[in-house]
Design a protein around this motif. Sequence first.
Motif, short mmCIF file in Angstrom:
data_model
loop_
_atom_site.label_atom_id
_atom_site.label_comp_id
_atom_site.label_asym_id
_atom_site.label_seq_id
_atom_site.Cartn_x
_atom_site.Cartn_y
_atom_site.Cartn_z
N VAL A 48 0.87 -1.17 0.00
CA VAL A 48 0.00 0.00 0.00
C VAL A 48 0.91 1.23 0.00
O VAL A 48 1.55 1.54 1.01
CB VAL A 48 -0.94 0.04 1.22
CG1 VAL A 48 -1.82 1.28 1.19
CG2 VAL A 48 -1.79 -1.22 1.28
N ASP A 59 0.33 6.19 8.72
CA ASP A 59 -0.39 5.22 9.56
C ASP A 59 -1.86 5.62 9.70
O ASP A 59 -2.75 4.77 9.64
CB ASP A 59 0.26 5.12 10.93
CG ASP A 59 1.61 4.43 10.88
OD1 ASP A 59 1.84 3.68 9.91
OD2 ASP A 59 2.42 4.61 11.80
N ARG A 62 -3.63 4.89 6.44
CA ARG A 62 -3.90 3.45 6.28
C ARG A 62 -5.08 3.01 7.14
O ARG A 62 -5.94 2.23 6.71
CB ARG A 62 -2.65 2.65 6.64
CG ARG A 62 -1.56 2.68 5.57
CD ARG A 62 -0.49 1.65 5.87
NE ARG A 62 0.55 1.65 4.86
CZ ARG A 62 1.64 2.39 4.93
NH1 ARG A 62 1.84 3.17 6.00
NH2 ARG A 62 2.56 2.35 3.98
N LYS A 63 -5.12 3.51 8.38
CA LYS A 63 -6.22 3.13 9.27
C LYS A 63 -7.55 3.67 8.76
O LYS A 63 -8.58 2.99 8.83
CB LYS A 63 -5.94 3.65 10.68
CG LYS A 63 -4.81 2.92 11.39
CD LYS A 63 -4.59 3.49 12.78
CE LYS A 63 -3.44 2.77 13.49
NZ LYS A 63 -3.18 3.34 14.84
N SER A 68 -4.53 -2.97 4.33
CA SER A 68 -3.13 -3.21 4.64
C SER A 68 -2.67 -4.43 3.87
O SER A 68 -3.48 -5.17 3.28
CB SER A 68 -2.92 -3.40 6.15
OG SER A 68 -3.70 -4.49 6.62
N ASP A 71 -4.57 -8.13 2.93
CA ASP A 71 -6.01 -8.08 2.69
C ASP A 71 -6.33 -8.61 1.29
O ASP A 71 -5.47 -8.63 0.40
CB ASP A 71 -6.53 -6.66 2.84
CG ASP A 71 -6.49 -6.17 4.27
OD1 ASP A 71 -6.34 -7.02 5.18
OD2 ASP A 71 -6.60 -4.95 4.49
#
Length: 255
Positions: A48, A59, A62-63, A68, A71
């Motif tokens: 990613v 971070d 991404r959250k 991530s 997946d």
Amino acid sequence: MKQPMPVLREPVIKRRGGRKLKIVLLLLFIVVLSVLFFNSSISEVSSVNIEGERFISQDVIRKTAGISAGDAFFGFTESSIEKKLSTNPAIEHAEVTKKFPGDVRIHVQEYAAVAYELSAKGEIMAILSNGTSVSATNGDFVVDKPLLSGWKQKDPVKTALSKQLAAITAQQLSDLSEIRPDPTKAYPDRIRIYTRTRFEVITAVSVLAEKLETLNAVTETQEPGKVTMLLADTYEPYITDQAENMESIEKESTQ
């Protein structure tokens, strides 16, 4: 003369069972291949890659995106991830692209920073053009924008000010050193601006855009002083210490 009767051939009976068996075997083969494919690493997200961020950490992106490495690559669409990223108030636009096998790229465009301020904990916060405050510790902090001080966290006037600052050119914005709230009954959105060219400006957020040309004319042609730009525009130069001393000497000589 009698002719012999032609021999009638028995009709050939097509065996439909063999065709059905082939179809079943083909379907079974497809199912087996699908199971093997979706359980293999080739059907997973391998990387990613995020670009374009300045203040938001990768971070956090991404959250927010919810994806991530590992997946299912076909378990989501580009538009669904873009919709998730749009929920972050600091992100103005996001573009997601998928490239098989396993590569996902996220490009974000944050709202432009128009000012900075210090939080209650002493942390430097960037004020974005939509009024959102984000930590500036992740970005390249450059003092080329005004510092907002004395403002409440959810002051609607500060949000309106952020939008006004977004319309100002970078050169004009870089001259603004500090902006404080200075409300009155007549002007609830009145502000006090201090410039790096040593001018003190009293104006209101609602008229800031239309008063910029006047302010530029004053700062380019006059000595540092106090400028009021509300219903009427006034300019008053600062009285230097030398001028004050000369004035006091003249007063003493006349007495």
